[in-house]
Design an enzyme around this catalytic site. Structure first.
Site, PDB file in Angstrom:
ATOM      1  N   CYS A 160       0.837  -1.219   0.058  1.00 17.68           N
ATOM      2  CA  CYS A 160       0.043  -0.042  -0.155  1.00 17.68           C
ATOM      3  C   CYS A 160       0.933   1.337  -0.036  1.00 17.68           C
ATOM      4  O   CYS A 160       0.394   2.260  -0.719  1.00 17.68           O
ATOM      5  CB  CYS A 160      -0.791  -0.069   1.220  1.00 17.68           C
ATOM      6  SG  CYS A 160      -0.282  -0.494   2.692  1.00 17.68           S
TER       7      CYS A 160
ATOM      8  N   HIS B 252      -3.512   6.312   4.444  1.00 18.58           N
ATOM      9  CA  HIS B 252      -2.215   6.637   4.817  1.00 18.58           C
ATOM     10  C   HIS B 252      -1.964   8.082   4.162  1.00 18.58           C
ATOM     11  O   HIS B 252      -2.549   8.451   3.518  1.00 18.58           O
ATOM     12  CB  HIS B 252      -0.957   5.522   4.260  1.00 18.58           C
ATOM     13  CG  HIS B 252      -1.070   4.276   4.793  1.00 18.58           C
ATOM     14  ND1 HIS B 252      -1.790   3.837   5.682  1.00 18.58           N
ATOM     15  CD2 HIS B 252      -0.499   3.169   4.249  1.00 18.58           C
ATOM     16  CE1 HIS B 252      -1.842   2.512   5.860  1.00 18.58           C
ATOM     17  NE2 HIS B 252      -0.835   2.072   5.057  1.00 18.58           N
TER      18      HIS B 252
END
Ligand code: 3JM
Length: 344
Positions: A129, A249
């Site tokens: 990710c 994030h």
């Protein structure tokens, strides 16, 4: 194949699996048949997909007979089941780190290196990710001028550690508000011997430490970037940090390019890049934030500014939903690309 694909999802009940199902509906993903697979523990559960009820089955090697494409949500199960599925003729698109650096396995972000998909031998890997979110911001810059150096710090949401990570953050915050003690059990990682509070804290460790004192997460960003960009010369120095954010994030990124670039050039390149969104209007206090990028498709890029010293240095601040573009969406986009190009 001009017919619709027969699809299997492995890990259907987890966070990434659930995101696949949301995306099937949102993107009107068409399939001839759908099989939802998970561990024995989740077998028998019923899930709704596009208005139809499916029963989750226990994943076994034979589950992949008569499947065209298998979307693997991640985890250690990939190691044994991906080769079994590929052997039975399915194309596996795998979210775990197991096969990413295997030279026989393409590692793909469809907006960046779709041409690598055609080289697959039954397994295609989805990047980590943090790598995906970083490269969605950096590829448009790289296309203006080759990037020589990247200094990146990640600010990673607790949901990267699964549902248990979110539960731990909420429970710690609730306990703190009541003045009670709470014993952390999950972060930085359930399997490690020590655990630290994440509420009102930062943990500069994601995954285990390697011999060079970088974490495995940090080295994934280095190695995967070299492979996806087909440029092993990029100097990358990462620091990966867990922050008390539920989902999405963020990353602070400094890049040095071969040629000096203007902020306007960089902004235009990001605006024009499919899958990235320019969110940069500091006069009006507009910049990417995890609360705004959660459940969003595009990776948001802002705070674009020149380095104060190096004319070839640019700073950026990026945020993206790590369960969506960082995992399920990227995987599904690979499948969509293969369907559109008759590759299944
Ligand atoms: C993100 O197998 C496991 O225990 C999962 C570990 C893991 C990974 C991985 O290494 O596949 C947790 C969270 C990742 C990843 O995407 O690299």
């Amino acid at each position: 194949m001009s017919k619709l694909p027969r699809v299997a999802v492995l890990g259907a009940t987890g966070a990434v699996g659930q995101e696949f199902i949301r995306l099937f509906e949102e993107r009107n993903f068409q399939f001839a048949s759908l099989k939802l697979l998970a561990s024995k523990r989740s077998a028998g559960k019923k899930l709704m997909v596009c208005g139809k009820e499916y029963t989750v089955e226990e994943a076994k090697p034979e589950s992949f007979e008569n499947i065209d494409v298998a979307l693997f949500a991640g985890g250690s199960i990939s190691k044994t089941l991906a080769p079994e599925a590929a052997k039975r003729g399915a194309v596996v698109i795998d979210n775990s780190s197991t096969f990413r650096m295997d030279p026989e396995v393409p590692l793909v972000i469809p907006e960046i290196n779709p041409e690598d998909i055609a080289k697959h031998k039954g397994i295609i890997a989805n990047p980590n990710c943090s790598t995906i979110i970083m490269l969605m911001a950096l590829k448009p810059i790289y296309d203006l001028s080759r990037i020589k150096r990247i200094v990146v710090s990640t600010y990673q949401a607790v949901s990267g550690a699964g549902k248990e990570g979110i539960d731990e953050l909420y429970e710690e915050a609730a306990a703190f508000a009541k003045g009670e003690n709470y014993e952390p059990k999950i972060l930085p990682s359930a399997s490690l011997p020590k655990h630290y509070q994440i509420a009102y804290n930062l943990i500069p460790q994601i995954d285990i430490f390697l011999d060079n004192d970088y974490t495995k997460e940090e080295m994934k960003m280095v190695n995967e970037t070299h492979k996806i960009m087909h440029d092993a010369e990029i100097g990358i120095t990462p620091t990966a940090v867990r922050v008390p954010v539920a989902r999405s994030h963020a990353e602070s990124i400094y890049v040095e390019t071969e040629e000096p670039l203007t902020v306007e050039q960089v902004k235009k390149a990001i605006e024009d890049f499919e899958g990235a969104e320019l969110v940069d209007d500091v006069k009006n206090m507009i910049y990417p934030m995890p609360l705004d990028t959660s459940d969003k498709t595009d990776v948001a890029v802002g705070r674009i500014r020149k380095d104060l010293v190096n004319p070839n240095g640019i700073n950026l601040w990026v945020s993206g939903d790590q369960i969506r573009k960082g995992a399920a969406l990227n995987t599904l986009q690979i499948a969509e690309y293969m369907i559109a190009h008759d590759m299944l």
